[in-house]
Design an enzyme around this catalytic site. Structure first.
Site, PDB file in Angstrom:
ATOM      1  N   GLN A 191      44.029  38.903  44.430  1.00  0.00           N
ATOM      2  CA  GLN A 191      42.679  38.651  45.612  1.00  0.00           C
ATOM      3  C   GLN A 191      41.877  39.982  45.561  1.00  0.00           C
ATOM      4  OE1 GLN A 191      43.549  36.694  49.064  1.00  0.00           O
ATOM      5  NE2 GLN A 191      41.495  37.038  50.041  1.00  0.00           N
ATOM      6  N   ASP A 192      42.547  41.132  45.790  1.00  0.00           N
ATOM      7  CA  ASP A 192      41.655  42.368  46.017  1.00  0.00           C
ATOM      8  C   ASP A 192      42.603  43.618  45.499  1.00  0.00           C
ATOM      9  OD1 ASP A 192      42.949  42.568  48.353  1.00  0.00           O
ATOM     10  OD2 ASP A 192      41.236  43.764  49.234  1.00  0.00           O
ATOM     11  N   PRO A 193      42.393  44.652  45.258  1.00  0.00           N
ATOM     12  CA  PRO A 193      43.301  45.870  44.797  1.00  0.00           C
ATOM     13  C   PRO A 193      44.107  46.165  46.060  1.00  0.00           C
ATOM     14  CG  PRO A 193      41.017  46.463  44.120  1.00  0.00           C
ATOM     15  CD  PRO A 193      41.163  45.289  45.018  1.00  0.00           C
TER      16      PRO A 193
END
Length: 217
Positions: free
Chosen positions: A61-63
């Site tokens: 999804q995101d870092p």
């Protein structure tokens, strides 16, 4: 930015000048506060896994938003950094599925054709999903659309409801989808554990006449 072939293909799915908008966003984001990963690693997934070599996608999804964790590859952290909870569960499932792997850095997967892509490529320090909905989704959706156009089969590994929504872009019957709940502690016991994504991926690749991934490397 990205590997040149990626760059040309991605552009065909984006509005004109979108790369300029991305660069402007990055200039402002990195000038205004602490952002992960380091700027030179924002497009690392596309730099280390060329389009023509990509045979698996693992979509995050995101870092990671903690210090020194994010390195531009979904779910991966540098070797000296402790594994975050989702990665702990990924490695636990890998151990149950194929065998134990002690490394937290998943770069060796990327070098074998596993595209470790996050839907958002940056995150403000300490703010999960802090850049969601701002610039990245059209870009990373375009990456999936580029993969969908590949003539050779790709295995799309989609963990969690967010990633599974991207099935809408995977319409080419040559490709394969492996999906399950997310490996996070909140959902790992709802079907991620026991889903055997690694052996299933290799079985698909080998059936297609392709070389499987050495997940333990």
């Amino acid at each position: 930015m990205a590997h040149s072939i990626w760059h040309e293909k991605i552009k065909s799915f984006l509005p004109e000048h979108y790369y300029g908008r991305i660069n402007h966003f990055l200039d402002e984001a990195y000038a205004s506060g602490l952002v992960y990963p380091q700027r030179e690693n924002v497009f690392k997934a596309l730099q280390v896994t060329p389009l023509e070599e990509t045979k698996v996608l693992i979509l995050g999804q995101d870092p990671y938003h903690g210090p020194k964790q994010a390195q531009g590859l979904s779910f991966s952290v540098p070797e000296e950094i402790s594994a975050p909870p989702s990665l702990i569960n990924i490695l636990k499932e890998l151990a149950d599925d194929i065998g134990p792997r002690d490394h937290h850095d998943l770069s060796t997967w990327a070098s074998q054709g596993v595209l470790l892509l996050n839907a958002c490529l940056t995150v403000p320090a300490g703010q999960a999903n802090g850049h969601a909905g701002l610039i990245w989704e059209p870009f990373t959706d375009a990456v999936i659309k580029v993969l969908n156009e590949k003539d050779s089969p790709v295995v799309f590994i989609l963990w969690g409801a967010y990633a599974r929504k991207k099935k809408a872009f995977i319409t080419n019957p040559k490709h394969h989808i492996i999906e399950s709940p997310h490996p996070s502690p909140l959902s790992s016991y709802r079907g991620f554990f026991g889903s055997k994504p690694f052996s299933r991926t290799n079985a698909i690749l080998e059936k297609e006449g392709m070389i499987g991934i050495d997940w333990l490397q």
